[in-house]
Write a protein that holds these residues in place. Structure first.
Motif, PDB file in Angstrom:
ATOM      1  N   TRP A 208       0.833  -1.201   0.000  1.00 49.94           N
ATOM      2  CA  TRP A 208       0.000   0.000   0.000  1.00 49.94           C
ATOM      3  C   TRP A 208       0.865   1.247   0.000  1.00 49.94           C
ATOM      4  CZ3 TRP A 208      -1.147   3.653   3.983  1.00 49.94           C
ATOM      5  CH2 TRP A 208      -2.187   4.511   3.686  1.00 49.94           C
ATOM      6  N   VAL A 209       1.928   1.258   0.784  1.00 52.44           N
ATOM      7  CA  VAL A 209       2.833   2.416   0.835  1.00 52.44           C
ATOM      8  C   VAL A 209       3.540   2.582  -0.506  1.00 52.44           C
ATOM      9  CG1 VAL A 209       4.952   3.288   1.883  1.00 52.44           C
ATOM     10  CG2 VAL A 209       3.120   2.384   3.326  1.00 52.44           C
TER      11      VAL A 209
ATOM     12  N   ARG B 117       2.415   1.777  -3.469  1.00 52.80           N
ATOM     13  CA  ARG B 117       1.463   2.297  -4.446  1.00 52.80           C
ATOM     14  C   ARG B 117       1.181   3.782  -4.218  1.00 52.80           C
ATOM     15  NH1 ARG B 117      -3.121  -2.318  -5.381  1.00 52.80           N
ATOM     16  NH2 ARG B 117      -1.705  -3.837  -6.294  1.00 52.80           N
ATOM     17  N   ARG B 118       1.197   4.200  -2.977  1.00 55.32           N
ATOM     18  CA  ARG B 118       0.947   5.615  -2.681  1.00 55.32           C
ATOM     19  C   ARG B 118       2.113   6.486  -3.154  1.00 55.32           C
ATOM     20  NH1 ARG B 118      -3.443   7.652   0.242  1.00 55.32           N
ATOM     21  NH2 ARG B 118      -1.971   9.142   1.064  1.00 55.32           N
ATOM     22  N   ARG B 119       3.319   5.923  -3.139  1.00 58.21           N
ATOM     23  CA  ARG B 119       4.478   6.675  -3.613  1.00 58.21           C
ATOM     24  C   ARG B 119       4.471   6.840  -5.115  1.00 58.21           C
ATOM     25  NH1 ARG B 119       9.350   4.042  -0.146  1.00 58.21           N
ATOM     26  NH2 ARG B 119       8.656   4.773   1.876  1.00 58.21           N
TER      27      ARG B 119
END
Length: 82
Positions: free
Chosen positions: A76-77, A79-81
């Motif tokens: 998830w982290v 993909r957020r980056r």
């Protein structure tokens, strides 16, 4: 996709080891487990088969669930980056 091998892998392994250690300790502290392992009145309800039936699932679940949550969080982290 770039893989984070250094810290993320070490963190996942450490979290898995901590879960595999903490889950059986928590399982042993429950009253139901203590009753099955000899905590009953005059050995009533002693059932050592829980060591073969429940304990393996507790260890595997304790190792797998934190690792799964950690893996989902890392993805998830990432993909957020972007």
């Amino acid at each position: 996709m770039k893989r984070h091998v250094d810290g993320v892998t070490c963190g996942g392994c450490a979290l898995s080891a901590a879960g595999a250690t903490a889950a059986p300790l928590l399982w042993l502290s429950m009253s139901r487990t203590r009753r099955h392992l000899g905590g009953g009145f005059e050995d009533e309800g002693m059932d050592f088969s829980v060591l073969l039936t429940e304990l393996p699932f507790v260890v595997v679940g304790g190792a797998f669930l934190p690792l799964l949550a950690f893996t989902l969080l890392v993805r998830w982290v990432d993909r957020r980056r972007g």
